[in-house]
Design a protein around this motif. Structure first.
Motif, PDB file in Angstrom:
ATOM      1  N   TYR A 136      79.796   8.173  67.932  1.00  0.00           N
ATOM      2  CA  TYR A 136      79.619   7.174  68.977  1.00  0.00           C
ATOM      3  C   TYR A 136      79.640   5.787  68.353  1.00  0.00           C
ATOM      4  O   TYR A 136      79.247   5.619  67.201  1.00  0.00           O
ATOM      5  CB  TYR A 136      78.265   7.377  69.696  1.00  0.00           C
ATOM      6  N   PHE A 137      80.082   4.812  69.109  1.00  0.00           N
ATOM      7  CA  PHE A 137      79.929   3.440  68.678  1.00  0.00           C
ATOM      8  C   PHE A 137      78.467   3.073  68.890  1.00  0.00           C
ATOM      9  O   PHE A 137      77.890   3.379  69.947  1.00  0.00           O
ATOM     10  CB  PHE A 137      80.840   2.501  69.472  1.00  0.00           C
ATOM     11  N   ILE A 138      77.868   2.432  67.918  1.00  0.00           N
ATOM     12  CA  ILE A 138      76.448   2.095  67.997  1.00  0.00           C
ATOM     13  C   ILE A 138      76.146   1.295  69.254  1.00  0.00           C
ATOM     14  O   ILE A 138      75.155   1.544  69.936  1.00  0.00           O
ATOM     15  CB  ILE A 138      75.991   1.353  66.727  1.00  0.00           C
ATOM     16  N   CYS A 139      77.025   0.350  69.603  1.00  0.00           N
ATOM     17  CA  CYS A 139      76.771  -0.483  70.786  1.00  0.00           C
ATOM     18  C   CYS A 139      76.707   0.347  72.068  1.00  0.00           C
ATOM     19  O   CYS A 139      76.091  -0.066  73.038  1.00  0.00           O
ATOM     20  CB  CYS A 139      77.822  -1.589  70.915  1.00  0.00           C
ATOM     21  N   ASP A 140      77.317   1.527  72.066  1.00  0.00           N
ATOM     22  CA  ASP A 140      77.317   2.376  73.264  1.00  0.00           C
ATOM     23  C   ASP A 140      76.031   3.179  73.431  1.00  0.00           C
ATOM     24  O   ASP A 140      75.735   3.656  74.526  1.00  0.00           O
ATOM     25  CB  ASP A 140      78.506   3.340  73.252  1.00  0.00           C
ATOM     26  N   ILE A 141      75.278   3.343  72.343  1.00  0.00           N
ATOM     27  CA  ILE A 141      74.050   4.141  72.465  1.00  0.00           C
ATOM     28  C   ILE A 141      72.768   3.316  72.336  1.00  0.00           C
ATOM     29  O   ILE A 141      71.691   3.818  72.648  1.00  0.00           O
ATOM     30  CB  ILE A 141      74.035   5.324  71.459  1.00  0.00           C
ATOM     31  N   LEU A 142      72.893   2.063  71.897  1.00  0.00           N
ATOM     32  CA  LEU A 142      71.704   1.209  71.856  1.00  0.00           C
ATOM     33  C   LEU A 142      71.119   1.071  73.252  1.00  0.00           C
ATOM     34  O   LEU A 142      71.845   1.081  74.242  1.00  0.00           O
ATOM     35  CB  LEU A 142      72.042  -0.172  71.299  1.00  0.00           C
ATOM     36  N   ASP A 143      69.827   0.951  73.339  1.00  0.00           N
ATOM     37  CA  ASP A 143      69.075   0.844  74.598  1.00  0.00           C
ATOM     38  C   ASP A 143      69.043   2.149  75.383  1.00  0.00           C
ATOM     39  O   ASP A 143      68.673   2.166  76.552  1.00  0.00           O
ATOM     40  CB  ASP A 143      69.601  -0.294  75.490  1.00  0.00           C
ATOM     41  N   SER A 144      69.417   3.251  74.739  1.00  0.00           N
ATOM     42  CA  SER A 144      69.336   4.559  75.393  1.00  0.00           C
ATOM     43  C   SER A 144      67.881   5.025  75.445  1.00  0.00           C
ATOM     44  O   SER A 144      67.097   4.758  74.532  1.00  0.00           O
ATOM     45  CB  SER A 144      70.149   5.615  74.633  1.00  0.00           C
ATOM     46  N   LEU A 145      67.544   5.733  76.512  1.00  0.00           N
ATOM     47  CA  LEU A 145      66.235   6.365  76.635  1.00  0.00           C
ATOM     48  C   LEU A 145      66.232   7.594  75.729  1.00  0.00           C
ATOM     49  O   LEU A 145      67.156   8.408  75.780  1.00  0.00           O
ATOM     50  CB  LEU A 145      65.974   6.777  78.087  1.00  0.00           C
ATOM     51  N   VAL A 146      65.218   7.714  74.890  1.00  0.00           N
ATOM     52  CA  VAL A 146      65.103   8.843  73.976  1.00  0.00           C
ATOM     53  C   VAL A 146      64.011   9.768  74.501  1.00  0.00           C
ATOM     54  O   VAL A 146      62.874   9.347  74.714  1.00  0.00           O
ATOM     55  CB  VAL A 146      64.781   8.371  72.539  1.00  0.00           C
ATOM     56  N   VAL A 147      64.401  11.036  74.743  1.00  0.00           N
ATOM     57  CA  VAL A 147      63.512  12.025  75.337  1.00  0.00           C
ATOM     58  C   VAL A 147      63.447  13.231  74.408  1.00  0.00           C
ATOM     59  O   VAL A 147      64.464  13.660  73.850  1.00  0.00           O
ATOM     60  CB  VAL A 147      64.051  12.468  76.723  1.00  0.00           C
ATOM     61  N   THR A 148      62.241  13.790  74.235  1.00  0.00           N
ATOM     62  CA  THR A 148      62.097  14.977  73.388  1.00  0.00           C
ATOM     63  C   THR A 148      62.510  16.224  74.157  1.00  0.00           C
ATOM     64  O   THR A 148      62.571  16.228  75.390  1.00  0.00           O
ATOM     65  CB  THR A 148      60.644  15.154  72.900  1.00  0.00           C
ATOM     66  N   ASP A 149      62.759  17.287  73.431  1.00  0.00           N
ATOM     67  CA  ASP A 149      63.115  18.567  74.056  1.00  0.00           C
ATOM     68  C   ASP A 149      61.937  19.189  74.797  1.00  0.00           C
ATOM     69  O   ASP A 149      62.089  20.193  75.481  1.00  0.00           O
ATOM     70  CB  ASP A 149      63.706  19.535  73.029  1.00  0.00           C
ATOM     71  N   ASP A 201      74.108  11.320  75.283  1.00  0.00           N
ATOM     72  CA  ASP A 201      74.876  11.026  76.497  1.00  0.00           C
ATOM     73  C   ASP A 201      75.039   9.509  76.568  1.00  0.00           C
ATOM     74  O   ASP A 201      74.208   8.810  77.149  1.00  0.00           O
ATOM     75  CB  ASP A 201      74.145  11.573  77.728  1.00  0.00           C
ATOM     76  N   ALA A 202      76.111   9.010  75.926  1.00  0.00           N
ATOM     77  CA  ALA A 202      76.325   7.568  75.840  1.00  0.00           C
ATOM     78  C   ALA A 202      76.572   6.957  77.215  1.00  0.00           C
ATOM     79  O   ALA A 202      76.157   5.832  77.489  1.00  0.00           O
ATOM     80  CB  ALA A 202      77.494   7.261  74.906  1.00  0.00           C
ATOM     81  N   GLU A 203      77.233   7.686  78.072  1.00  0.00           N
ATOM     82  CA  GLU A 203      77.560   7.159  79.397  1.00  0.00           C
ATOM     83  C   GLU A 203      76.312   6.910  80.235  1.00  0.00           C
ATOM     84  O   GLU A 203      76.206   5.913  80.942  1.00  0.00           O
ATOM     85  CB  GLU A 203      78.498   8.129  80.123  1.00  0.00           C
ATOM     86  N   ASN A 204      75.337   7.824  80.148  1.00  0.00           N
ATOM     87  CA  ASN A 204      74.104   7.688  80.925  1.00  0.00           C
ATOM     88  C   ASN A 204      72.947   7.119  80.100  1.00  0.00           C
ATOM     89  O   ASN A 204      71.809   7.087  80.580  1.00  0.00           O
ATOM     90  CB  ASN A 204      73.708   9.045  81.517  1.00  0.00           C
ATOM     91  N   LYS A 205      73.241   6.722  78.857  1.00  0.00           N
ATOM     92  CA  LYS A 205      72.246   6.095  77.982  1.00  0.00           C
ATOM     93  C   LYS A 205      70.992   6.968  77.841  1.00  0.00           C
ATOM     94  O   LYS A 205      69.871   6.551  78.107  1.00  0.00           O
ATOM     95  CB  LYS A 205      71.853   4.700  78.494  1.00  0.00           C
ATOM     96  N   ARG A 206      71.207   8.198  77.392  1.00  0.00           N
ATOM     97  CA  ARG A 206      70.106   9.149  77.237  1.00  0.00           C
ATOM     98  C   ARG A 206      70.354   9.987  75.979  1.00  0.00           C
ATOM     99  O   ARG A 206      71.458  10.484  75.776  1.00  0.00           O
ATOM    100  CB  ARG A 206      70.011  10.028  78.469  1.00  0.00           C
ATOM    101  N   ILE A 207      69.309  10.128  75.166  1.00  0.00           N
ATOM    102  CA  ILE A 207      69.399  10.904  73.937  1.00  0.00           C
ATOM    103  C   ILE A 207      68.276  11.939  73.936  1.00  0.00           C
ATOM    104  O   ILE A 207      67.110  11.599  74.127  1.00  0.00           O
ATOM    105  CB  ILE A 207      69.293   9.996  72.691  1.00  0.00           C
ATOM    106  N   LEU A 208      68.647  13.199  73.731  1.00  0.00           N
ATOM    107  CA  LEU A 208      67.686  14.293  73.659  1.00  0.00           C
ATOM    108  C   LEU A 208      67.442  14.604  72.194  1.00  0.00           C
ATOM    109  O   LEU A 208      68.390  14.806  71.424  1.00  0.00           O
ATOM    110  CB  LEU A 208      68.236  15.529  74.377  1.00  0.00           C
ATOM    111  N   VAL A 209      66.158  14.630  71.798  1.00  0.00           N
ATOM    112  CA  VAL A 209      65.814  14.848  70.392  1.00  0.00           C
ATOM    113  C   VAL A 209      64.795  15.967  70.243  1.00  0.00           C
ATOM    114  O   VAL A 209      64.051  16.289  71.172  1.00  0.00           O
ATOM    115  CB  VAL A 209      65.261  13.555  69.739  1.00  0.00           C
ATOM    116  N   HIS A 210      64.772  16.528  69.053  1.00  0.00           N
ATOM    117  CA  HIS A 210      63.743  17.477  68.668  1.00  0.00           C
ATOM    118  C   HIS A 210      62.928  16.812  67.565  1.00  0.00           C
ATOM    119  O   HIS A 210      63.486  16.363  66.561  1.00  0.00           O
ATOM    120  CB  HIS A 210      64.358  18.769  68.140  1.00  0.00           C
ATOM    121  N   LEU A 211      61.627  16.692  67.780  1.00  0.00           N
ATOM    122  CA  LEU A 211      60.761  16.077  66.776  1.00  0.00           C
ATOM    123  C   LEU A 211      60.392  17.104  65.722  1.00  0.00           C
ATOM    124  O   LEU A 211      59.644  18.043  65.997  1.00  0.00           O
ATOM    125  CB  LEU A 211      59.501  15.503  67.431  1.00  0.00           C
TER     126      LEU A 211
END
Length: 168
Positions: free
Chosen positions: A97-110, A153-163
């Motif tokens: 992904y281009f960094i500018c496309d994912i900045l300001d994304s909401l980061v949510v845990t699994d 999900d760059a289009e919806n500005k959402r990142i799913l992570v596992h801590l």
């Protein structure tokens, strides 16, 4: 999504014939050889410049623009960005992904917890590190590895992570 992507920053003039030293902000410095044009962010507008010549010195790209033949014509642009249109951007592989496309994304845990907002991406030797700013202002650093970053999900500005253990 941004229509223009930064590929470099003019850091200094080079010689007296209008060449500039460019610090590349792209992963592939060699791509300057393929570029025919760039856009200079003058602060007021994007000025289209045709690239007339490219050479490399250490970590710098030395660019010559058509119609700019004097140091005085480019000196005022030190510190300004050079951009390309999204159509002229490099092809990305899957899961890139281009960094500018994912900045300001909401980061949510699994587990469904809103962790915070992606505010920066640090590039390191091994892998990128995502900087997530929490609501209280604290930061969480997440390695950009498949065990930790599950879905982007760059289009919806959402990142799913596992801590992984020890990250908080």
């Amino acid at each position: 999504m941004e229509n223009y992507l930064r590929v470099g920053i003019i850091t200094a003039t080079h010689g007296i014939k209008g060449e500039v030293k460019v610090f590349p902000t792209t992963d592939d410095m060699g791509r300057f050889k393929q570029l025919k044009q760039v856009f200079l962010d003058t602060g007021k507008e994007y000025m289209e410049l045709e690239i007339a010549g490219v050479k490399f010195f250490k970590q710098w790209a030395i660019l010559k623009f058509k119609g700019i033949d004097n140091i005085n014509d480019v000196e005022k642009y030190k510190g300004h960005d050079l951009l390309v249109t999204r159509e002229n951007a490099v092809e990305l592989s899957e899961d890139e992904y281009f960094i500018c496309d994912i900045l300001d994304s909401l980061v949510v845990t699994d587990e469904g917890e809103e962790l915070g907002t992606l505010t920066d991406v640090m590039t390191t030797g091994a892998n990128d590190v995502y900087v997530v700013t929490r609501k209280d202002g604290s930061e969480v650093l997440l390695p950009s590895i498949k065990e930790c970053i599950l879905e982007v999900d760059a289009e919806n500005k959402r990142i799913l992570v596992h801590l992984m253990p020890g990250l908080l």
